[in-house]
Design a protein around this motif. Structure first.
Motif, mmCIF file in Angstrom:
data_model
loop_
_atom_site.group_PDB
_atom_site.id
_atom_site.type_symbol
_atom_site.label_atom_id
_atom_site.label_comp_id
_atom_site.label_asym_id
_atom_site.label_seq_id
_atom_site.Cartn_x
_atom_site.Cartn_y
_atom_site.Cartn_z
ATOM 1 N N MET A 62 -40.585 -38.993 5.129
ATOM 2 C CA MET A 62 -39.291 -38.663 5.208
ATOM 3 C C MET A 62 -39.895 -37.021 4.105
ATOM 4 S SD MET A 62 -36.167 -41.513 4.117
ATOM 5 C CE MET A 62 -37.780 -42.503 2.709
ATOM 6 N N MET A 63 -40.675 -37.087 3.506
ATOM 7 C CA MET A 63 -41.045 -35.719 2.745
ATOM 8 C C MET A 63 -41.357 -34.802 4.489
ATOM 9 S SD MET A 63 -41.783 -36.547 -0.732
ATOM 10 C CE MET A 63 -41.702 -34.833 -1.517
ATOM 11 N N ASP A 64 -42.213 -35.025 4.329
ATOM 12 C CA ASP A 64 -42.840 -33.875 5.794
ATOM 13 C C ASP A 64 -41.535 -33.726 6.442
ATOM 14 O OD1 ASP A 64 -45.052 -34.383 4.900
ATOM 15 O OD2 ASP A 64 -46.104 -35.597 5.751
ATOM 16 N N MET A 65 -40.757 -35.483 7.344
ATOM 17 C CA MET A 65 -40.030 -34.307 8.543
ATOM 18 C C MET A 65 -38.796 -33.439 7.202
ATOM 19 S SD MET A 65 -39.096 -38.434 9.559
ATOM 20 C CE MET A 65 -38.168 -38.126 10.844
ATOM 21 N N ALA A 66 -38.430 -33.428 6.168
ATOM 22 C CA ALA A 66 -38.048 -32.352 6.251
ATOM 23 C C ALA A 66 -38.064 -30.836 5.713
ATOM 24 C CB ALA A 66 -36.904 -33.093 3.934
ATOM 25 N N ALA A 67 -39.795 -31.202 5.614
ATOM 26 C CA ALA A 67 -40.115 -29.661 5.103
ATOM 27 C C ALA A 67 -40.310 -29.406 6.273
ATOM 28 C CB ALA A 67 -41.374 -29.776 4.311
ATOM 29 N N ALA A 68 -40.862 -29.786 7.553
ATOM 30 C CA ALA A 68 -40.579 -29.882 8.608
ATOM 31 C C ALA A 68 -39.036 -29.094 9.573
ATOM 32 C CB ALA A 68 -40.866 -30.318 9.863
ATOM 33 N N ALA A 69 -38.411 -29.939 8.964
ATOM 34 C CA ALA A 69 -37.071 -29.547 9.215
ATOM 35 C C ALA A 69 -36.172 -27.898 8.942
ATOM 36 C CB ALA A 69 -35.957 -31.220 8.984
ATOM 37 N N HIS A 70 -37.020 -27.659 8.067
ATOM 38 C CA HIS A 70 -36.280 -26.579 6.485
ATOM 39 C C HIS A 70 -36.930 -25.809 7.887
ATOM 40 C CE1 HIS A 70 -35.775 -24.335 3.106
ATOM 41 N NE2 HIS A 70 -36.619 -23.299 3.500
ATOM 42 N N ARG A 71 -38.584 -25.998 8.213
ATOM 43 C CA ARG A 71 -39.098 -24.636 8.062
ATOM 44 C C ARG A 71 -39.169 -24.744 9.992
ATOM 45 N NH1 ARG A 71 -43.821 -25.584 11.961
ATOM 46 N NH2 ARG A 71 -44.022 -27.490 11.590
ATOM 47 N N LEU A 72 -38.566 -25.635 10.814
ATOM 48 C CA LEU A 72 -38.615 -25.092 11.735
ATOM 49 C C LEU A 72 -37.148 -24.576 12.188
ATOM 50 C CD1 LEU A 72 -39.416 -29.342 13.921
ATOM 51 C CD2 LEU A 72 -41.031 -26.439 13.638
#
Length: 328
Positions: A241-251
């Motif tokens: 989940m943390m990886d997905m949240a960070a990726a969404a923030h970046r994308l």
């Protein structure tokens, strides 16, 4: 020395709050907390501003060095105010025009994130009046406005619900207030959320409403929801989940702080993690989740406010989280 420690506390900060969205009262509470925190930390020139339609003229008169955007909902979270501030060449906190416009639109958010492997519920846009003819998908499903935050106008449609089958035009629900709605399959399981600051996910919080689901009242009424921070979930699920949240923030191109909301079907492990939406203007009230997660990482409310101002003025937030991790 981190960015906030280098800040000139004589800078004129306008805290923009209120406005006319459905989240006005929450925004006012966020804004008042930010003003109080800055004054407590020695800022000498802080102006609270309840936004009205003359915002451009008022900002021209006030001539702020930086705006702390404490607005929630439209037009403060959808790119409108961000575009105005860009035109006026006034630095501001949180995400810019493009990220704000995309993230508040749930359909556009899916279009950006899903091709990059971010798991989100399937769904489609429906006309509200079509719901009076039949369900757009098998029950249970979720209906939500395309461009609202804070769970405003969300309805969970079940076989046991009192909306009727098909939904009655006389039943209270988002179909009576919005022409278009996003219909998504209901994801069973648990409600979780993750704030991202400076590109790094802070931690996972589980939300346990005392009744119903995590709607607007549950978010902003003391005592209606239990926050478990950090959440008691398996390490691999938390990391996914943390990886997905960070990726969404970046994308999405977010700046400052964002918050991603998740559902987790705990019978499916990592495969049951679904990102629901990304909030580019997470609340800053006493009950808000982003400040709570920052505290978990050793960053107090006032320091968080200053770090967001530092980032708006061009400072890098990444060393902040490195320092907080080293201090634990």
């Amino acid at each position: 020395m981190c960015g906030s420690e280098r800040l000139n506390k004589d800078l004129h900060v306008v805290v923009l709050m209120g406005g006319w969205s459905s989240e006005r009262e929450v925004s006012l509470t966020s804004g008042k907390g930010i003003v109080a925190a800055l004054e407590e930390r020695g800022w000498s020139n802080v102006t609270p501003l309840d936004m009205d339609r003359n915002i451009a003229a008022v900002l021209t008169e006030l001539r702020p060095d930086v705006v702390f955007n404490a607005l929630h909902g439209t037009p403060g979270e959808d790119g409108t105010v961000q575009g105005l501030l860009d035109l006026m060449q006034i630095p501001y906190t949180h995400s810019g025009l493009t990220a704000s416009a995309v993230a508040i639109d749930k359909e556009l958010t899916k279009a950006v994130l899903v091709p990059h492997g971010i798991r989100m519920p399937g769904g489609r846009i429906v006309r509200s009046d079509s719901l009076y003819e039949g369900d757009p998908m098998a029950r249970p499903y979720v209906l939500k406005p395309v461009n609202e935050g804070s769970s405003v106008g969300v309805a969970i449609v079940t076989d046991e619900g009192n909306y009727g089958k098909p939904i009655s035009a006389k039943a209270e629900g988002p179909w009576r207030h919005f022409e278009r709605l996003l219909a998504e399959p209901f994801i069973r399981g648990r409600e979780l959320t993750i704030a991202v600051l400076g590109g790094e996910a802070l931690c996972v919080t589980e939300l346990q409403p005392k009744a119903g689901f995590y709607d607007y009242d549950a978010k902003y009424t003391d005592g209606l929801t239990t926050h478990i921070c950090p959440a008691r979930v398996p390490d691999n699920v938390a990391r996914a989940m943390m990886d997905m949240a960070a990726a969404a923030h970046r994308l999405l191109g977010c700046r400052g702080i964002s918050r991603s909301d998740f559902r987790w079907d705990d019978e499916l492990g990592e495969a049951g993690v679904y990102l629901l939406e990304v909030n580019t203007q997470p609340g800053m009230t006493p009950l808000s989740l982003a400040p709570e997660q920052a505290r978990q990482r050793g960053i107090g409310y006032g320091e968080l406010v200053e770090r967001l101002i530092a980032e708006a003025l061009g400072e890098d937030l990444a060393p902040v989280l490195e320092q907080s991790a080293a201090a634990r």
